[in-house]
Design an enzyme around this catalytic site. Sequence first.
Site, PDB file in Angstrom:
ATOM      1  CG  HIS A   1       7.425   9.975 -25.231  1.00 44.59           C
ATOM      2  ND1 HIS A   1       6.083   9.654 -25.187  1.00 44.59           N
ATOM      3  CD2 HIS A   1       7.534  11.222 -24.670  1.00 44.59           C
ATOM      4  CE1 HIS A   1       5.405  10.652 -24.638  1.00 44.59           C
ATOM      5  NE2 HIS A   1       6.261  11.604 -24.315  1.00 44.59           N
TER       6      HIS A   1
ATOM      7  CD  GLU B   1      -3.435  15.118 -17.282  1.00 43.47           C
ATOM      8  OE1 GLU B   1      -4.084  14.520 -18.138  1.00 43.47           O
ATOM      9  OE2 GLU B   1      -2.219  14.933 -17.082  1.00 43.47           O
TER      10      GLU B   1
ATOM     11  CE  LYS C   1       5.341  16.819 -15.505  1.00 46.04           C
ATOM     12  NZ  LYS C   1       5.650  15.494 -16.064  1.00 46.04           N
TER      13      LYS C   1
ATOM     14  CG  HIS D   1       0.566   9.359 -25.864  1.00 43.13           C
ATOM     15  ND1 HIS D   1      -0.010   9.774 -24.684  1.00 43.13           N
ATOM     16  CD2 HIS D   1       1.899   9.347 -25.631  1.00 43.13           C
ATOM     17  CE1 HIS D   1       0.939  10.015 -23.792  1.00 43.13           C
ATOM     18  NE2 HIS D   1       2.097   9.766 -24.349  1.00 43.13           N
TER      19      HIS D   1
ATOM     20  NE  ARG E   1      -4.268  -1.769   1.779  1.00 45.75           N
ATOM     21  CZ  ARG E   1      -4.385  -2.891   2.491  1.00 45.75           C
ATOM     22  NH1 ARG E   1      -3.511  -3.155   3.452  1.00 45.75           N
ATOM     23  NH2 ARG E   1      -5.368  -3.727   2.255  1.00 45.75           N
TER      24      ARG E   1
ATOM     25  CE  LYS F   1      -0.276  13.011 -15.732  1.00 45.58           C
ATOM     26  NZ  LYS F   1      -0.460  13.252 -17.177  1.00 45.58           N
TER      27      LYS F   1
ATOM     28  CG  HIS G   1       2.035  14.319 -24.949  1.00 43.99           C
ATOM     29  ND1 HIS G   1       2.704  15.503 -25.202  1.00 43.99           N
ATOM     30  CD2 HIS G   1       2.862  13.585 -24.165  1.00 43.99           C
ATOM     31  CE1 HIS G   1       3.880  15.466 -24.592  1.00 43.99           C
ATOM     32  NE2 HIS G   1       4.000  14.321 -23.962  1.00 43.99           N
TER      33      HIS G   1
ATOM     34  NE  ARG H   1       0.305  16.667 -14.214  1.00 48.20           N
ATOM     35  CZ  ARG H   1       0.908  15.956 -13.278  1.00 48.20           C
ATOM     36  NH1 ARG H   1       0.536  16.085 -12.010  1.00 48.20           N
ATOM     37  NH2 ARG H   1       1.869  15.111 -13.579  1.00 48.20           N
TER      38      ARG H   1
ATOM     39  CG  ASN I   1      -1.607  15.480 -21.695  1.00 53.70           C
ATOM     40  OD1 ASN I   1      -0.877  14.511 -21.614  1.00 53.70           O
ATOM     41  ND2 ASN I   1      -2.397  15.857 -20.702  1.00 53.70           N
TER      42      ASN I   1
ATOM     43  CD  GLU J   1       7.494  15.477 -23.206  1.00 53.38           C
ATOM     44  OE1 GLU J   1       6.807  16.484 -22.908  1.00 53.38           O
ATOM     45  OE2 GLU J   1       6.972  14.379 -23.523  1.00 53.38           O
TER      46      GLU J   1
END
Length: 352
Positions: free
Chosen positions: A256, A224, A214, A239, A115, A137, A235, A228, A232, A179
Site C-alpha cells: 500500500h 469524511e 489523524k 489506489h 448488528r 473506517k 491515495h 477528512r 487521501n 502515511e
Amino acid sequence: MTTINAATYPIHFDEKAYNELTSLISKKNYSSIFILVDDNTLEHCYPRFMQLFATDKPIEVIQIDAGEIHKNIETCMGVWNVMTELGADRKSLLITLGGGVITDLGGFVASTFKRGIDFVNIPTTLLSMVDASVGGKTGVDLGVLKNQIGVFANPEMIVIDAEYLHTVSTREIRSGTAEIIKYGMTHDIRLFNEIKDNDQVNIVDLIHRSIEIKNEVVLEDPKEQDIRKVLNWGHTIGHGVESYFLENPKKEALTHGEAIAIGMVCEAYLSSEILGFPEEKVSEIKEAIIKIYGKIAIEKNDFKAILELMKHDKKNVAGEINFVLLKDYEDFKINCKASEELIKKSLAFYNA
C-alpha cells in the site's frame, strides 16, 4: 507516550495499554473473547500478546490467510461462520491483532455481526498503527477495488505497542512510512523532513505525532464529508496504481505504501499544474520518494487501465475524479479536478 483520546475511545501506548485492556474487559463483562489473527501474527505477535494480556474469560483464536488478496467478503463470511459455530453473542468482544487487512476486515466483521459487537484494535504494522486502525473506517475490497464495502464503526480501544514492529520486514516499515510522509506534507512538515533528511530515522518517535494528526482530522470530520478527505493525499492515483498492480499478472504486487508514494509524486505534479505548488518542492518530493522506495516501472500502456480504476475512488462524485492537492506544504485544497490528460502526464512525470 501519553494516551490520545478519540471521539469515543482511547488510544493507549506501550505495555501499560494492556492494563487498560484488562480493565475494559472487566468493566464491560464480556461473555467471550475472540482474537482475529493471520498466519504471520499468530506466529510472531500472538505470543507477546498473551504474555501481557490477562483475563479469565474464554478465548478463541480465529486465523485467516495473510495478504490483501484475502481482504474480501468471502473471508468475512468464514469469520462470521466460525464465530457463530463457537457461540459468539452480542456480548462477545473481537480483538484484532494484525496489520491493515486484519484491522479493516476485523472491524467490519465485528460491526456487522449480530448488528454490531465491540472490538479492540491492536495494530502490529507501522501502516496500521498510524493509519488503518485509527479513525473508525472498516471494510473490505471488492475484487481489486480498495475498501469499496464497509462501515464507519469505532473500536472500544486501540493498543499501540511498538514492539510488534520488530516482527515485520523492512519493506513493511517503508510501506507505513508513506502515511507518515503524507501527514508531514499536509500537516507537519517536520515529519517529512525528518524522514527525507535521515537515513536512520527512529520511526517510533513519529508514530505518536502521526496518530495525533489523524485523530484531530477525524474529530473534525468523522464521516469524511469535508476536511477528512485530506487524509487521501496521494491515495487517488495511489489506489489506482495499487489495484492495477494487484490485478495484472505481469506485475509484482506493490505494498500500500509503495503505491501511495507513487501517488504523492503524481499528485504533487498535479498540484503544481493546478494550484501552483512550487516546482522545486515537486522535485524534492520525487527525489525523496525514489530514494526511499526505488523506482517502479509504470509503462505508458498502463496509464489507461490505472485511470479506469481511479474512477471507482470513493471521493468521486457523478463520475468526476476528486483530488486533494497542495498549494504548499501544510496548505491543501480538497475536491480538486484534473483532466484525464493531465493525470496521464503526472504518471509520465513519475516515469521520467
